[in-house]
Enzyme design. Structure first.
Site, PDB file in Angstrom:
ATOM      1  CE  LYS A 299       0.321 -11.704   8.460  1.00 52.20           C
ATOM      2  NZ  LYS A 299       0.297 -11.530   6.999  1.00 52.20           N
ATOM      3  NE  ARG A 373       1.178  -1.887   2.459  1.00 57.74           N
ATOM      4  CZ  ARG A 373       0.694  -2.595   1.440  1.00 57.74           C
ATOM      5  NH1 ARG A 373      -0.007  -2.012   0.501  1.00 57.74           N
ATOM      6  NH2 ARG A 373       0.936  -3.885   1.344  1.00 57.74           N
TER       7      ARG A 373
END
Ligand code: BES
Ligand code: ZN
Ligand code: ZN
Length: 520
Positions: A299, A373
């Site tokens: 990020k 996920r």
């Protein structure tokens, strides 16, 4: 904060601060405000009469006006807090107004306060008609207890820290026994629920150097042991034994070992009341990434510090189990926390890798920042192997969900209409806002991989919240399931009269109420 409930006339209650709520009963958009105090006490109404006649107080939600030495009242101060328009009044406004009152009092060094239980003044007033006493009472207590928290654990200025409310009394009118019983029930539930939600918030507030996956496991275990829940905390060896290749892939970039927490609540039933053989077993699965750097798909630096709250889904499940242990619904519940740290390193998983989940499905990793996920995939599958018949997960899963819904509504996805119906009922009690987004099979092609069964992103930005949900759906399969994407709502970015900046504890109340809809 010591909470008390008394049944007596609020005007005669001795306290440094008495709070009364005010509604704007005007009709029409441009109409002048028409203020009505939510009390049956003429003494309180008289004490505030000239203020209300002045037209200075508009009754908007969270508006505050203080009167010192109100005549005819035993209280030293009377605080009037707006709840907004009568037409749109719900228990949620009462929750926020109670919070506003507490946050007015705190910085002023007030230690003891009282809130007049909201009531309609005359027979002709019907502002509260559709709001059951139990829910009103519960919301009031929740609002006050949630608002009392300030995130000053790591502040060393003890003076400021000491500004907390020591005691809050809810002053309800002496009424028929059935009404007082309802108010008492809501009061008791409110305390349980707010305590659980505050526990979740305190976990989310912790920085990742303190709250590692191991520490999250320890705190969940400590909570379970005080509440009498069964709890097992596993790490790498167990994940390997279970062949949780997706969860392990995320964990392997960090020196901090992963933690999988399994909390079990078994209803204590007497001999007369046995659960039917096909009774539901509820599985709560939470994303517990204690810090999300993005991994090799790193990020950008700006705002990365926020990623300590990437375990808010896990905290919501731990909070829900906390409340379930107290409220004892007649349904078995298993809470599963999938916790890891997502780091870039020489041992980290990489874009292009193919991993095999516990279910046997192969996953091509397109982006290591889509890690939530992956841990949930194995958590959801594991929940099914433990016998869960209904699943819910909560996760700070996608930035795309924040783009779609902002910070007011969280995202909701489901594969089953009946389960959605249960969740809608839960939302009506919790007052939390979730907006349903699609995850129908026509989106399935977006997560097809060239070389594996599925890939961990949609490959583009489009429909990012839905492609994440589609990925999870592959692991819920036919089991009724709800997915809550709380990325935009887990952290309050703005100060409101009823809360500071910081962890919100979103989803604890809705998950709890959803579980209770399955109680037999
Ligand atoms: N933890 C983030 C999602 C997030 C974003 C939480 C903003 C809270 C606030 C998640 O793991 C993530 O990074 N998702 C990616 C997915 C993408 C790579 C497909 C995202 O949303 O950008
Ligand atoms: Zn991520
Ligand atoms: Zn994440």
């Amino acid at each position: 904060m010591d909470m008390k409930l008394v049944f007596q006339d609020a005007a005669g209650f001795q306290t440094p601060l008495l709070v009364v709520f005010a509604v704007d009963a005007s009709i029409g958009k441009d109409a002048e405000p028409l203020i009505a105090l939510l009390t049956t006490s003429d003494s309180i109404t008289n004490a505030a009469a000239s203020l209300i006649a002045s037209d200075e107080f508009k009754g908007t939600l969270g508006e505050q006006t203080i009167l010192y030495g109100p005549s005819g009242l035993k209280a030293e101060r009377l605080l009037i807090v707006g709840v907004g328009k009568a037409k749109t009044l719900s228990v949620d406004e009462i929750r926020k107004a109670a919070g506003t009152a507490v946050r007015w009092a705190k910085p002023r060094g007030i230690r003891q306060m009282a809130i007049a239980f909201p009531e309609d003044h005359a027979l002709s007033d019907e502002h509260l008609d559709n709001l059951p006493c139990t829910l009103l009472s519960r919301a009031l207590v929740e609002g006050a207890m949630l608002a009392e928290r300030d995130w000053d654990t790591y502040k060393s200025d003890k003076d400021k820290k000491d500004r907390s409310i020591e005691g809050l009394t809810v002053v309800a009118p002496s009424a028929e026994e059935s009404t007082t019983r309802e108010i008492q029930l809501g009061f008791d539930e409110g305390r349980v629920v707010a305590e659980a939600q505050n526990f979740a918030r305190s976990l989310v507030n912790e920085p990742s150097n303190i709250l590692t996956p191991t520490e999250l496991g320890r705190r969940a275990a400590a909570m379970c042991s005080t509440k009498g829940l069964k709890c097992e905390v596993y790490s790498t060896a167990k994940l390997q034994e279970l062949k949780m290749g997706a969860f392990l892939a995320v964990a392997k970039g960090s020196v901090e070992p992963p933690a999988m927490v399994v909390m079990t609540y078994e209803p204590q039933l007497d001999k007369v009341k046995q659960l039917p053989k096909d009774a539901p077993v509820i599985g709560l699965v939470g994303k517990g990434i204690t810090f999300d750097t993005g991994g090799i798909s790193l990020k950008s630096a700006e705002g990365m510090e926020k990623m300590k709250y990437d375990m808010a889904g896990a905290a919501a499940m731990i909070g829900a189990m906390h409340a379930i242990a107290d409220l004892k619904p007649s349904v078995k519940v298993i809470g599963i926390i999938c916790s890891a740290e997502n780091m870039p390193s020489g041992t980290a998983y990489k874009p292009g890798d193919v991993v095999t989940a516990m279910s046997g499905k192969t996953i091509e990793i397109l982006n290591t920042d889509a890690e939530g996920r992956l841990v949930l995939a194995d958590g959801l599958h594991y929940a099914k192997t433990l016998g869960c018949t209904h699943l819910i997960d909560a996760a700070t899963l996608t930035g795309a969900c924040v783009v779609a819904l902002g910070m007011i509504n969280a995202g909701l996805f489901t594969n089953d209409e009946d389960t959605y119906e249960h969740f809608s009922r839960a939302m009506r009690v919790s007052g939390e806002k979730f907006w349903r987004l699609p995850c129908t099979d026509d989106y399935r092609d977006m997560i097809k991989s060239q070389i594996a069964d599925i890939q961990n992103t949609g490959g583009s930005r489009w429909g990012g919240a839905t492609t994440a949900a589609m990925f999870l759906k592959e692991f819920a399969e036919d089991t009724p399931w709800v997915h809550l994407d709380i990325a935009g709502c887990a952290w309050n970015e703005e100060v409101k009269p009823w809360h500071p900046k910081g962890p919100s504890g979103v989803a604890v109340r809705s998950i709890l109420e959803w579980v209770r809809t399955y109680s037999s």
